[in-house]
Enzyme design. Structure first.
Site, PDB file in Angstrom:
ATOM      1  N   THR A   1       0.845  -1.184   0.000  1.00 14.06           N
ATOM      2  CA  THR A   1       0.000   0.000   0.000  1.00 14.06           C
ATOM      3  C   THR A   1       0.885   1.241   0.000  1.00 14.06           C
ATOM      4  O   THR A   1       2.096   1.157   0.176  1.00 14.06           O
ATOM      5  CB  THR A   1      -0.897   0.013   1.251  1.00 14.06           C
ATOM      6  OG1 THR A   1      -0.066  -0.182   2.391  1.00 14.06           O
ATOM      7  CG2 THR A   1      -1.942  -1.084   1.186  1.00 14.06           C
ATOM      8  N   TYR A   2       0.265   2.409  -0.150  1.00 21.75           N
ATOM      9  CA  TYR A   2       0.971   3.695  -0.207  1.00 21.75           C
ATOM     10  C   TYR A   2       1.969   3.832   0.943  1.00 21.75           C
ATOM     11  O   TYR A   2       1.633   3.582   2.095  1.00 21.75           O
ATOM     12  CB  TYR A   2      -0.070   4.820  -0.150  1.00 21.75           C
ATOM     13  CG  TYR A   2       0.510   6.196  -0.264  1.00 21.75           C
ATOM     14  CD1 TYR A   2       1.012   6.643  -1.482  1.00 21.75           C
ATOM     15  CD2 TYR A   2       0.556   7.038   0.835  1.00 21.75           C
ATOM     16  CE1 TYR A   2       1.550   7.905  -1.595  1.00 21.75           C
ATOM     17  CE2 TYR A   2       1.096   8.309   0.726  1.00 21.75           C
ATOM     18  CZ  TYR A   2       1.588   8.737  -0.492  1.00 21.75           C
ATOM     19  OH  TYR A   2       2.129   9.988  -0.590  1.00 21.75           O
ATOM     20  N   HIS A   3       3.211   4.231   0.602  1.00 20.62           N
ATOM     21  CA  HIS A   3       4.277   4.139   1.599  1.00 20.62           C
ATOM     22  C   HIS A   3       4.616   5.432   2.325  1.00 20.62           C
ATOM     23  O   HIS A   3       5.294   5.407   3.337  1.00 20.62           O
ATOM     24  CB  HIS A   3       5.539   3.596   0.941  1.00 20.62           C
ATOM     25  CG  HIS A   3       6.079   4.527  -0.111  1.00 20.62           C
ATOM     26  ND1 HIS A   3       5.567   4.568  -1.382  1.00 20.62           N
ATOM     27  CD2 HIS A   3       7.046   5.461  -0.050  1.00 20.62           C
ATOM     28  CE1 HIS A   3       6.212   5.485  -2.075  1.00 20.62           C
ATOM     29  NE2 HIS A   3       7.113   6.045  -1.298  1.00 20.62           N
TER      30      HIS A   3
END
Ligand SMILES: [Zn+2]
Ligand SMILES: [Zn+2]
Length: 397
Positions: A40-42
């Protein structure tokens, strides 16, 4: 003290492959190839996991490790301005084990994915259980304590092996007389706090609310590029003379800017602006107007910035006194008559060895256009003396 019946059994369950040396400066690079596919978005410090993610972890743990290993946990972000819009960094599909992805990811990416995958699972797994034993031993006026522990159930350690010690105590009975084998007098000293690594520095920034996940990497890059800090052989930061000079100057002349609370409050305000709770023009004005006034004042006030010390040496060009100053490139000698006289001499790369050819210049460490290190005369281009090996100062036989 070593007691005859108590022998120490140390078993360190620690695999070297779990030492992650992924440094933040390369993180962005590694992550970019990873994030769109497998995680997922980091750029988030959120610890929030969606219901879908929790179910996914539960299913995987039950199927692969069994019921005893599962323990549901829900984490809440502590920070005042929770970035709950994002989920915590986690694998998009936990069934994609690091083994399965090992063909697709490069070494560094795989290490990072492996870490994310394991931590995600571990946070939904049962605690590890240790059996602990403590034995109190009395010897006249002195008391001794022996402690042992044995792993009973590995729990989350199954996927996330961390360092722990097992120490087994021998069978002892209450009131049993023990024999003294040897007395080892040991003195312990308080250790000074250790220097920061990239990881511990980020932890510290986090603790004080300075920086955000998206700015940690640039902060670490900036302090190194500006030559404020260098890394020693253990990858720990230590300050350079320039770092000291800049710090002293800022603390003395801009105390409110370098104050930790100021920076934390500024970050807070930026979050509020992002969330539409504060007006950015007003916030900026509150900060910038007093800052600008102070800056203008300091421009006139601080003349001797960067001067480390005065010397007895005379400028070879104009005869004025020479000063040791510091710049981005390190320490150098400069004429006190600056800007009228522009004489400078690089101290960072000087060897203190007189040039054997012209007997006027000094041998300096230099870098060729191709990046090769060589030693040449400070009198260049008048004198073209060059060495490709480090000079010793001794005459060749
Ligand atoms: Zn001069
Ligand atoms: Zn020379």
């Amino acid at each position: 003290m070593i007691w005859k019946k108590i022998k120490k059994v140390k078993k360190i369950n620690y695999k070297k492959s779990f030492v992650y040396d992924v440094t933040t400066s390369t993180n962005t690079f590694i992550v970019n190839g990873l994030v769109s596919h497998n995680c997922t978005y980091h750029r988030t410090d959120s610890v929030n996991l969606s219901e879908l993610a929790l179910k996914m972890a539960e299913k995987f743990i039950l199927e692969n490790f069994g019921k005893n290993y599962y323990e549901k946990r829900v984490y809440k972000t502590k920070s005042k301005v929770a970035q709950e819009a994002h989920e915590a960094i986690r694998p998009t599909d936990v069934e994609k084990t690091p083994e399965i992805l090992s063909e697709k990811l490069n070494g560094q990416q795989l290490k990072l994915y492996d870490l994310i995958w394991r931590r995600f699972l571990a946070c939904q797994m049962a605690k590890a259980i240790f059996d602990k034993t403590e034995v109190e031993i009395s010897a006249k006026n002195y008391g001794f304590l022996a402690a042992g522990q044995i792993l009973k159930f590995d729990g989350f350690l199954k996927v996330y092996p961390t360092k722990f010690e097992e120490e087994e105590l021998p069978e002892l009975e209450k009131g049993e007389i023990l024999e003294v084998v040897k007395i080892l007098p040991l003195q312990h000293f308080t250790q000074p706090p250790s220097r920061y690594t990239e990881a511990t520095l980020i932890k510290e920034l986090e603790k004080y609310g300075i920086g955000r996940p998206s700015t940690y990497a640039p902060i670490l890059t900036t302090i190194q590029e500006r030559n404020y800090v260098k890394k020693d052989e253990k990858k720990k930061f230590y300050p350079t003379p320039l770092g000291f000079a800049v710090n002293d100057l800022l603390v003395k002349h801009f105390p409110e800017i370098v104050d930790i609370n100021f920076t934390a409050k500024m970050e807070d305000n930026l979050d509020k602006i992002a969330n539409g709770e504060k007006n950015w023009i007003e916030t900026l004005r509150e900060f910038y107007l007093p800052f600008k006034a102070n800056l203008d004042k300091k421009y006139k006030e601080i003349k001797g910035a960067g001067i480390l010390e005065k010397t007895d040496k005379k400028c070879p060009k104009c005869g004025a006194q020479l000063l040791v100053r510091v710049s981005k490139y390190g320490r150098f000698l400069a004429c006190s008559n600056y800007p009228k006289c522009k004489f400078t001499f690089d101290l960072e790369n000087s060897t203190g060895i007189l040039c054997p050819e012209c007997k006027k210049g000094e041998i300096m460490k230099r870098k060729s256009k191709k990046g090769k290190i060589f030693w040449g005369c400070s009198n260049y281009p008048k004198c073209e003396f060059v060495l490709w090996a480090k000079p010793t100062g001794e005459k060749c036989q």
